[in-house]
Design a protein around this motif. Structure first.
Motif, PDB file in Angstrom:
ATOM      1  N   ILE A 190     -19.572 -13.911  -0.236  1.00 50.99           N
ATOM      2  CA  ILE A 190     -19.719 -12.485   0.020  1.00 50.99           C
ATOM      3  C   ILE A 190     -18.431 -12.005   0.682  1.00 50.99           C
ATOM      4  N   VAL A 191     -17.823 -10.980   0.087  1.00 50.18           N
ATOM      5  CA  VAL A 191     -16.557 -10.448   0.577  1.00 50.18           C
ATOM      6  C   VAL A 191     -16.752  -8.976   0.910  1.00 50.18           C
ATOM      7  N   GLN A 192     -16.401  -8.609   2.125  1.00 51.70           N
ATOM      8  CA  GLN A 192     -16.517  -7.215   2.578  1.00 51.70           C
ATOM      9  C   GLN A 192     -15.264  -6.454   2.177  1.00 51.70           C
ATOM     10  N   LYS A 193     -15.435  -5.316   1.507  1.00 59.64           N
ATOM     11  CA  LYS A 193     -14.292  -4.473   1.185  1.00 59.64           C
ATOM     12  C   LYS A 193     -13.868  -3.732   2.449  1.00 59.64           C
ATOM     13  N   PRO A 194     -12.590  -3.387   2.559  1.00 58.77           N
ATOM     14  CA  PRO A 194     -12.162  -2.611   3.724  1.00 58.77           C
ATOM     15  C   PRO A 194     -12.630  -1.165   3.621  1.00 58.77           C
ATOM     16  N   MET A 195     -12.752  -0.524   4.759  1.00 56.34           N
ATOM     17  CA  MET A 195     -13.118   0.890   4.785  1.00 56.34           C
ATOM     18  C   MET A 195     -11.927   1.697   4.287  1.00 56.34           C
ATOM     19  N   PRO A 196     -12.130   2.569   3.296  1.00 62.23           N
ATOM     20  CA  PRO A 196     -11.014   3.361   2.770  1.00 62.23           C
ATOM     21  C   PRO A 196     -10.413   4.275   3.834  1.00 62.23           C
ATOM     22  N   LYS A 197      -9.108   4.433   3.752  1.00 62.21           N
ATOM     23  CA  LYS A 197      -8.376   5.335   4.645  1.00 62.21           C
ATOM     24  C   LYS A 197      -8.057   6.616   3.871  1.00 62.21           C
ATOM     25  N   THR A 198      -7.370   7.535   4.509  1.00 62.03           N
ATOM     26  CA  THR A 198      -7.125   8.861   3.945  1.00 62.03           C
ATOM     27  C   THR A 198      -6.365   8.817   2.618  1.00 62.03           C
ATOM     28  N   ARG A 199      -5.242   8.088   2.559  1.00 58.08           N
ATOM     29  CA  ARG A 199      -4.459   8.064   1.314  1.00 58.08           C
ATOM     30  C   ARG A 199      -5.282   7.469   0.173  1.00 58.08           C
ATOM     31  N   HIS A 200      -6.026   6.424   0.483  1.00 55.58           N
ATOM     32  CA  HIS A 200      -6.893   5.779  -0.514  1.00 55.58           C
ATOM     33  C   HIS A 200      -7.889   6.795  -1.057  1.00 55.58           C
ATOM     34  N   SER A 201      -8.560   7.497  -0.161  1.00 55.94           N
ATOM     35  CA  SER A 201      -9.578   8.475  -0.565  1.00 55.94           C
ATOM     36  C   SER A 201      -8.974   9.614  -1.373  1.00 55.94           C
ATOM     37  N   ARG A 202      -7.795  10.062  -0.978  1.00 61.81           N
ATOM     38  CA  ARG A 202      -7.133  11.159  -1.698  1.00 61.81           C
ATOM     39  C   ARG A 202      -6.798  10.733  -3.130  1.00 61.81           C
ATOM     40  N   ILE A 230      -7.262   0.658  -5.602  1.00 63.70           N
ATOM     41  CA  ILE A 230      -6.229   1.215  -4.744  1.00 63.70           C
ATOM     42  C   ILE A 230      -6.122   0.296  -3.537  1.00 63.70           C
ATOM     43  N   LEU A 231      -4.971  -0.321  -3.390  1.00 59.63           N
ATOM     44  CA  LEU A 231      -4.775  -1.289  -2.319  1.00 59.63           C
ATOM     45  C   LEU A 231      -4.854  -0.600  -0.961  1.00 59.63           C
ATOM     46  N   SER A 232      -5.668  -1.165  -0.083  1.00 54.79           N
ATOM     47  CA  SER A 232      -5.790  -0.661   1.284  1.00 54.79           C
ATOM     48  C   SER A 232      -4.965  -1.532   2.215  1.00 54.79           C
ATOM     49  N   PRO A 233      -4.585  -1.001   3.392  1.00 57.70           N
ATOM     50  CA  PRO A 233      -3.849  -1.831   4.344  1.00 57.70           C
ATOM     51  C   PRO A 233      -4.640  -3.102   4.671  1.00 57.70           C
ATOM     52  N   ASN A 234      -3.953  -4.203   4.755  1.00 59.92           N
ATOM     53  CA  ASN A 234      -4.532  -5.517   5.081  1.00 59.92           C
ATOM     54  C   ASN A 234      -5.497  -6.038   4.024  1.00 59.92           C
ATOM     55  N   GLN A 235      -5.490  -5.461   2.833  1.00 57.66           N
ATOM     56  CA  GLN A 235      -6.337  -5.941   1.751  1.00 57.66           C
ATOM     57  C   GLN A 235      -5.543  -6.948   0.934  1.00 57.66           C
ATOM     58  N   LEU A 243      -3.127   0.250  -7.801  1.00 56.83           N
ATOM     59  CA  LEU A 243      -2.207   1.167  -7.137  1.00 56.83           C
ATOM     60  C   LEU A 243      -1.832   0.621  -5.772  1.00 56.83           C
ATOM     61  N   ASP A 244      -0.542   0.646  -5.462  1.00 55.11           N
ATOM     62  CA  ASP A 244      -0.054   0.253  -4.145  1.00 55.11           C
ATOM     63  C   ASP A 244       0.601   1.473  -3.500  1.00 55.11           C
ATOM     64  N   PRO A 245      -0.124   2.161  -2.619  1.00 55.17           N
ATOM     65  CA  PRO A 245       0.425   3.370  -1.996  1.00 55.17           C
ATOM     66  C   PRO A 245       1.657   3.114  -1.139  1.00 55.17           C
ATOM     67  N   ASP A 246       1.807   1.904  -0.610  1.00 52.43           N
ATOM     68  CA  ASP A 246       2.961   1.640   0.249  1.00 52.43           C
ATOM     69  C   ASP A 246       4.266   1.599  -0.531  1.00 52.43           C
TER      70      ASP A 246
END
Length: 187
Positions: A31-43, A111-116, A139-142
């Motif tokens: 079982i792998v927990q996804k990270p909580m999306p941040k603002t850029r991810h959600s946008r 969409i890649l999240s920080p620390n994902q 997608l890599d927003p960084d």
């Protein structure tokens, strides 16, 4: 993605568990927990969904779903965006989509999240391609790049003014620059 130590569960047992926020996925018996999306991810997620659905829903070509759980090939994953061709969406007697999707998306967007872990996300895209998915984007927003995955082909790294490959039959014309341009909200 954070792996949570837990007793071994079968896929069927995992699917009986209550949903969580953020979502958990079942990958290779873990079982792998996804990270909580941040603002850029959600946008990016909302703009992509809007763009895809604006050109595909009225013609009943496809529909882009946010955070849709798809269970197939021994995994249960939650893509940031799962695009299903219209003919692959199952409907009930009232014309509403069924809740349980037991096929891979036709187009999977992550969409890649920080620390994902990019490898974990890439692994999910590759798994989906192995089971019938036709297109994957990572997608890599960084670094403002998009890795494009097609079945039986090497991934292609796209950036700047590169045109993006869309799902066949959906007339979506975007460049990498246009996608990441959506992050600029204040002029």
């Amino acid at each position: 993605m954070l792996q949570t130590p837990s007793p071994t569960l079968t896929l069927a047992e995992f699917l009986q568990q209550p949903e969580t926020q953020p979502a958990r996925e079942y990958i290779d018996g873990k079982i792998v927990q996804k990270p909580m999306p941040k603002t850029r991810h959600s946008r990016l997620q909302s703009k992509l969904i809007q763009s895809i659905n604006n050109i595909s829903e009225a013609e009943q070509l496809a529909y882009a779903f946010p955070e849709l759980r798809c269970t197939f090939g021994g995994r249960s994953i939650v893509a940031d965006i799962a695009v299903l061709r219209w003919e692959h969406i199952q409907f009930d007697q009232q014309g509403e989509p069924l809740d349980d999707v037991v096929i891979p998306p036709d187009w999977m967007i992550e969409i890649l999240s920080p620390n994902q872990s990019s490898n974990q996300v890439t692994g999910n895209i590759l798994h989906a391609l192995q089971y019938g998915c036709q297109l994957g984007w990572l997608l890599d927003p960084d670094d403002r790049s998009i890795l494009v995955f097609l079945p039986q082909q090497q991934p292609e790294l796209r950036n700047n003014c590169d045109a993006l490959i869309g799902l066949e039959g959906i007339p979506l014309a975007l460049t990498v620059e246009q996608v990441f341009g959506w992050l600029k909200m204040k002029k």
